[in-house]
Design an enzyme around this catalytic site. Structure first.
Site, PDB file in Angstrom:
ATOM      1  N   LYS A  44       1.123  -1.546  -0.106  1.00 46.87           N
ATOM      2  CA  LYS A  44      -0.217  -0.372  -0.277  1.00 46.87           C
ATOM      3  C   LYS A  44       0.808   1.391  -0.279  1.00 46.87           C
ATOM      4  O   LYS A  44       2.009   1.283   1.118  1.00 46.87           O
ATOM      5  CB  LYS A  44      -0.876  -0.294   1.450  1.00 46.87           C
ATOM      6  CG  LYS A  44      -1.807   0.916   1.742  1.00 46.87           C
ATOM      7  CD  LYS A  44      -2.810   0.512   2.642  1.00 46.87           C
ATOM      8  CE  LYS A  44      -3.770   1.920   2.118  1.00 46.87           C
ATOM      9  NZ  LYS A  44      -4.910   2.237   3.498  1.00 46.87           N
TER      10      LYS A  44
ATOM     11  N   LYS B 227      -2.396  -1.905  -4.065  1.00 50.96           N
ATOM     12  CA  LYS B 227      -3.016  -0.175  -3.594  1.00 50.96           C
ATOM     13  C   LYS B 227      -1.787   1.282  -3.622  1.00 50.96           C
ATOM     14  O   LYS B 227      -0.951   1.276  -2.915  1.00 50.96           O
ATOM     15  CB  LYS B 227      -3.554  -0.403  -1.925  1.00 50.96           C
ATOM     16  CG  LYS B 227      -5.319   0.730  -2.387  1.00 50.96           C
ATOM     17  CD  LYS B 227      -5.654   0.855  -0.548  1.00 50.96           C
ATOM     18  CE  LYS B 227      -6.242   1.856  -0.653  1.00 50.96           C
ATOM     19  NZ  LYS B 227      -7.446   1.458   0.427  1.00 50.96           N
TER      20      LYS B 227
END
Length: 332
Positions: free
Chosen positions: A202, A256
């Site tokens: 992420k 992400k």
């Protein structure tokens, strides 16, 4: 030896592009409704569907409306839903205790969906930002998000979600060591079948803004998240984080944001051969919707093309706000 295609005119690559049937025969990747996870926002109240201004077509829904929407999505073939709470500001505290309240919005919605749709998989978010008065994913001490104390709280949050009936927990916090502690706690509590889809890669991205609006974190966020989310310049570090999370007990991993990081998706699949997912985040969604509404792109084609890109990059599936709309097209 590398393949050398026949020279023109013996080799005419356009032959197999001539008709839809021929293109279908040679298509390398396919998108199905089984590849889609639908992120939704839950809020308090009854009968509430509140538009998120920065995400056209996305709503904050009360639990009863979440159940209705889940039924509609399930009928379209979308079998996994992911819950994100819009927490009452009065319930946001420095100790984030609402995160593991058995009756918080996420847990209440989980129980309601599982009661109405036992075969729908419910995924939950493990992070403190929806409950934190600072807007950070962990405890902020002297301007720094501390790791180990945060992990202790995240474990309590994960256990409360498992006890509410979550099928998949999604740690999105990016603290060190949290997957191992969560897996051990879940095993000891008897939740041996609860899967962990870890947000392993992420990034500290500019594409999260509309999401923070949707969960009410934008106005309260103090500082940034660069001390725990990944530097967008790094790829090797992402691979190390994925390897660590798998070693600690993650069943699946996530990259992400999505489209700006397709290279990370491909590398993760090539190096680890495990279920890899991408999150087509709020900023990606908002940009496509804005362009489509202005007539600058064909929104439907852009949506389907973007989702196919994740499959081409090696993803097993994608979290996308487009899930119901895409499912209608796939099933047509």
């Amino acid at each position: 030896m590398p393949y050398a295609p026949a020279a023109f005119p013996a080799g005419r690559p356009r032959r197999v592009r001539r008709t839809p049937a021929l293109r279908g025969l040679v298509r390398e990747n396919n998108l199905s409704v089984d590849d889609l996870i639908w992120p939704v926002f839950v809020r308090d109240g009854q009968g509430v569907e509140e538009p998120v201004p920065s995400m056209p077509g996305v709503y904050r829904r009360s639990v009863d409306k979440i159940v209705e929407a889940a039924k509609e999505a399930f009928d379209l073939g979308v079998s996994t839903i992911c819950l994100f709470p819009y927490t009452d500001p009065a319930k946001k505290t420095l100790d984030c205790a609402e995160a593991w309240n058995p009756d918080n919005l996420s847990n209440t919605a989980t129980r309601a969906i599982k009661a109405a749709l036992p075969d729908m998989a419910v995924m939950t978010d493990v992070a403190l930002d929806p409950y934190n008065i600072t807007g950070q994913d962990g405890f902020l001490v002297d301007g720094y998000v501390v790791n180990d104390e945060t992990v202790e709280a995240l474990v309590k949050q994960a256990l409360s979600q498992a006890e509410a009936g979550a099928d998949i927990i999604g740690p999105s916090d990016m603290m060190d060591g949290r997957i191992g502690d969560m897996r051990q706690a879940l095993e000891h509590a008897g939740h041996i079948n609860v899967a962990i889809l870890s947000y392993s890669a992420k990034y500290a991205s500019a594409f999260y803004g509309p999401f923070r609006d949707a969960v009410g974190a934008s106005g309260v966020l103090k500082g940034d998240k660069k001390t725990y989310q990944l530097d967008p310049a790094n790829t090797d570090e992402a691979m190390r984080c994925i390897a660590r999370d798998l070693d600690e007990g993650a069943d699946m991993v996530m990259v992400k944001p999505g489209m700006p990081y397709l290279d990370i998706c491909r590398r993760a699949q090539d190096e680890f051969g495990v279920p890899v997912y991408a999150y087509q985040v709020s900023g990606e969604y908002a940009m496509m919707q804005a362009a489509a509404q202005n007539g600058w792109i064909d929104g439907e084609r852009a949506m389907m093309e973007s989702l196919m890109c994740f499959k081409r990059a090696g993803c097993n599936g994608v979290l996308t706000y487009f899930a119901p709309a895409a499912a209608k097209i796939i099933g047509a």
